[in-house]
Design an enzyme around this catalytic site. Structure first.
Site, PDB file in Angstrom:
ATOM      1  CG  ASP A   1      -7.135 -52.776  33.795  1.00  0.00           C
ATOM      2  OD1 ASP A   1      -6.105 -52.665  33.096  1.00  0.00           O
ATOM      3  OD2 ASP A   1      -7.519 -53.851  34.302  1.00  0.00           O
ATOM      4  CG  HIS A   2      -3.552 -47.645  29.764  1.00  0.00           C
ATOM      5  ND1 HIS A   2      -4.339 -47.589  28.631  1.00  0.00           N
ATOM      6  CD2 HIS A   2      -2.645 -46.649  29.609  1.00  0.00           C
ATOM      7  CE1 HIS A   2      -3.921 -46.628  27.839  1.00  0.00           C
ATOM      8  NE2 HIS A   2      -2.886 -46.044  28.405  1.00  0.00           N
TER       9      HIS A   2
END
Ligand code: CAO
Length: 240
Positions: free
Chosen positions: A213-214
């Site tokens: 999850d950036h």
């Protein structure tokens, strides 16, 4: 279904069947995760040449307590989660709070005739690879025959999806929200590697694909996290 409801009737014969309950639920969860989390996938390889030699020797000597690549990856992932706790976190729905967990429950994607299930293996930091391998085999068999309860599938920190017994060179696993990362594993290959003084040797390389999850994790940390897993799995002893 009549021809009016079948959009393909004009083109040829078609079989229509309702989508199963598990596939519907899983499909909705995967869709929500894919559309709400900015996914990035980082690919790397673990050199498992010595690990595989040790594992085969161990399994020949201990046929009742076998070690599998997946069990070693679970332990290596726990080691990486301990070293980099941001991977053991969950973001609140409003994005304002990050919860970091101090427990190590690992989800494993299991392919069943009714669809994908992800049982969660609890406290993997306190279990050996042989215990984990035995538990995974038992729960995967249960998932395929009688299904799993919601309790058996909740509370995970990090998930692993292994296609290593089938093939592939890499893929993009979808994050099992509210977790923030998932490791995909594909088939170990024999590959020529350039050694010192330009010699070539054949090594066993395990492809690792980490989706993260950036919003929570940056690319450099993802690269370090996968390196940690790769180095740990290369060095791990079967008795650990
Ligand atoms: N490369 C080469 N061989 C591998 C491997 C890899 N990365 N990982 C496992 N293997 C081999 C093992 O060596 C073992 O063979 P031996 O008995 O000869 O040692 C065999 O495959 C089984 O390994 P395992 O017991 O560790 O279990 P597994 O890898 O088969 O994983 C399970 C078990 C339940 C995760 C798996 O059966 C499964 O369901 N995988 C599907 C997951 C999936 O569908 N993911 C996609 C999700 S997104 O749609």
């Amino acid at each position: 279904m009549n021809d009016h409801e079948n959009p393909f009737a004009a083109f040829g014969p078609v079989e229509a069947k309702p989508v199963g309950k598990i596939q519907k639920i899983t499909g909705n969860l995967l869709h929500r995760s894919w559309t709400s989390i900015p996914h990035v996938t980082h690919n790397d390889q673990a050199d498992v040449t010595e690990f595989e030699a040790r594992r085969r020797a161990w399994n020949d000597a201990h046929p009742q307590a076998k070690v599998t690549p997946l069990a070693a990856l679970i332990k290596a992932s726990v080691s990486a989660l301990k070293a980099m706790p941001i991977f053991n976190s969950s973001l609140s729905p409003d994005g304002a709070t990050l919860f970091t967990k101090r427990y190590f429950h690992i989800g494993i994607a299991v392919d069943t005739p009714n669809g994908l299930l992800v049982p969660v293996f609890r406290d993997c930091d306190r279990k050996s690879q042989t215990d984990i391998a035995e538990e995974v085999a038992a729960i995967a068999a249960k998932a395929r025959t009688s299904g799993l309860s919601m309790t058996e599938m909740s509370g995970g920190c990090f998930s692993i999806s292994s296609l290593g017994h089938i093939g592939g060179t890499s893929f993009t696993p979808i994050i099992n929200a509210p977790e923030v990362a998932i490791l995909g594993v594909t088939k170990v290959v024999d590959a020529p590697v350039r050694e010192e003084r330009d010699e070539i040797s054949w090594r066993k390389l395990m492809p690792l694909s980490l989706s993260y999850d950036h919003r929570v994790i940056n690319g450099a940390d993802a690269a370090r996290f996968v390196r940690h897993i790769a180095e740990k799995v290369a060095a791990i002893m079967p008795g650990e």
